[in-house]
Design an enzyme around this catalytic site. Structure first.
Site, PDB file in Angstrom:
ATOM      1  N   GLU A   1      28.945  32.622  -1.246  1.00 44.57           N
ATOM      2  CA  GLU A   1      29.085  34.023  -0.831  1.00 44.57           C
ATOM      3  C   GLU A   1      30.396  34.276  -0.104  1.00 44.57           C
ATOM      4  OE1 GLU A   1      27.370  36.690  -1.631  1.00 44.57           O
ATOM      5  OE2 GLU A   1      26.071  35.475  -2.886  1.00 44.57           O
TER       6      GLU A   1
ATOM      7  N   CYS B   1      22.966  49.661 -20.064  1.00 46.50           N
ATOM      8  CA  CYS B   1      22.523  49.591 -18.673  1.00 46.50           C
ATOM      9  C   CYS B   1      21.083  50.047 -18.509  1.00 46.50           C
ATOM     10  CB  CYS B   1      23.441  50.447 -17.804  1.00 46.50           C
ATOM     11  SG  CYS B   1      22.954  50.458 -16.070  1.00 46.50           S
TER      12      CYS B   1
ATOM     13  N   CYS C   1      20.843  57.740 -14.347  1.00 48.17           N
ATOM     14  CA  CYS C   1      22.045  57.566 -13.524  1.00 48.17           C
ATOM     15  C   CYS C   1      22.762  58.910 -13.407  1.00 48.17           C
ATOM     16  CB  CYS C   1      22.965  56.525 -14.149  1.00 48.17           C
ATOM     17  SG  CYS C   1      24.565  56.375 -13.327  1.00 48.17           S
TER      18      CYS C   1
ATOM     19  N   CYS D   1      27.677  51.737 -20.241  1.00 46.40           N
ATOM     20  CA  CYS D   1      26.437  52.460 -19.940  1.00 46.40           C
ATOM     21  C   CYS D   1      25.341  52.306 -21.008  1.00 46.40           C
ATOM     22  CB  CYS D   1      26.739  53.923 -19.688  1.00 46.40           C
ATOM     23  SG  CYS D   1      27.917  54.154 -18.333  1.00 46.40           S
TER      24      CYS D   1
ATOM     25  N   CYS E   1      28.429  47.538 -15.048  1.00 43.65           N
ATOM     26  CA  CYS E   1      28.856  48.705 -14.276  1.00 43.65           C
ATOM     27  C   CYS E   1      30.209  48.398 -13.636  1.00 43.65           C
ATOM     28  CB  CYS E   1      27.805  49.039 -13.224  1.00 43.65           C
ATOM     29  SG  CYS E   1      27.987  50.677 -12.497  1.00 43.65           S
TER      30      CYS E   1
END
Length: 353
Positions: free
Chosen positions: A36, A201, A207, A198, A191
């Site tokens: 991370e 997605c 959205c 899209c 995205c």
DNA sequence: AACGCGGGGTA
DNA sequence: TACCCAGCGTT
């Protein structure tokens, strides 16, 4: 707020998410933490080889805590934002010396460690411990800002707060690790910033940005300002054996803790040599200048090769200065432009044979 | 050449 | 709380 938001992410993640990343093989807090931190400001494909080298050198938090800072920065060379490495090292020491080698299992405890903020703490809690905790990294910000057509730049307090509220609301108690990874994968692979896919997605049906056909208007852009340009000279001092003189930079500020050529805006090689070693250099060669950009300014660099020949007369202060042997490079941290110039010196050295 | 990326530090 | 700082790869 649709009830099936998280299930849609999970179903998509199962089918199309990334399941083979190096840090997904063993999701111990230490491994998730290192991944991370590396993934802050840095994309997955860049991180992978750095992560593998880092883990080979420091398999556990105790190995990292016991390592010299130079080795940690060496393994970070080329990744940028070197404060991440210094904080990582410091946090490893804290975990070993104050926490008995065990990572805190909650967001609060994790945030007390240097380099861990709310989002990174959430990622560790959800991925390593499987507990419910929200994250809000750049990928998730983009997904949520588009899904809800949240106007404004996330750098402002108001937008940031709104996005955190949405992130908290959608984060499920069940399969939180997969949800977290799924949201990051969605933002990283579908995205994307400039050309979102899209049609593939799982969120496209409702959205808000997609409905308006204005996907790339969200999130709002950072207000731009023109960056100042600064200039500096690098004196690449070379001795008779082809070794280059490097100095360790102070821990704070730009390239903190990394090794660098003597550097300054108006350094004059001849004056520098007269002042420092009491005689003029054998030869001076100006190399082509180049620009190195930071987030807050451009740095125009003029590299100057300064040949000192044998017995250069430079006195080394241990731990602060060294002769860098291009044939046997020591394990020290270098900023990208320094590493590049040393690479060129090594090339020259090789060509002489 | 512009853009984007988390967190620390400071006023 | 609102800035400023930090380094790369990608577009």
């Amino acid at each position: 707020m649709p009830q099936d938001f998280a299930p849609r992410i999970l179903t998509w993640f199962d089918q199309h998410g990334r399941h083979d990343l190096p840090w997904q093989r063993d999701t111990s807090p230490y491994r998730v933490w290192v991944s991370e931190i590396m993934l802050q400001q840095t994309q997955v494909t860049t991180v992978i080889p750095f992560y593998q080298r880092f883990m080979a050198a420091f398999p556990g938090v105790a190995d990292l805590a016991a390592a010299p800072q130079d080795q940690v920065l060496h393994l970070w060379t080329g990744l940028g934002y070197y404060a991440r490495a210094r904080n990582l090292h410091q946090a490893a020491r804290q975990v070993c010396e104050q926490l008995g080698g065990e990572f805190p299992a909650d967001v609060e405890g994790l945030m007390a460690l240097p380099g861990i903020g709310r989002s990174t703490a959430g990622a560790i809690v959800s991925i390593a411990h499987g507990e419910r905790a929200a994250i809000l990294d750049g990928n998730v910000k983009r997904v949520l800002a588009r899904y809800h057509a949240v106007p404004g730049w996330p750098g402002t307090t108001a937008v940031h707060k709104t996005l955190w509220e949405i992130a908290e609301r959608y984060t499920p108690a069940e399969r939180c690790a997969d949800y977290t990874q799924g949201m990051m994968d969605l933002g990283a692979t579908l995205c994307t910033r400039s050309s979102p896919q899209c049609p593939r997605c799982p969120l496209a049906a409702d959205c808000a940005a997609h409905a308006m056909g204005r996907e790339t208007d969200f999130p709002g852009k950072k207000p731009k300002k023109t960056l100042p340009v600064r200039r500096t000279r690098f004196l690449m001092l070379r001795d008779g054996d082809g070794r280059a003189w490097l100095e360790k930079r102070p821990p704070q500020g730009i390239w903190g803790g990394l090794w660098c050529f003597p550097e300054g805006e108006d350094l004059d090689p001849t004056h520098w040599c007269l002042d420092t070693i009491g005689r003029a250099p054998d030869a001076i060669e100006t190399w082509p200048g180049f620009r190195h950009s930071f987030s807050h300014y451009h740095l125009d660099i003029e590299p100057i090769l300064v040949e000192l020949g044998n017995s250069p007369g430079l006195v080394m202060e241990a731990n602060r200065q060294l002769w860098y042997n291009v044939r046997q490079p020591p394990a020290i941290g270098l900023a990208a432009p320094i590493a590049g110039l040393l690479q060129q010196l090594a090339h020259q050295d090789l060509a002489k044979e």
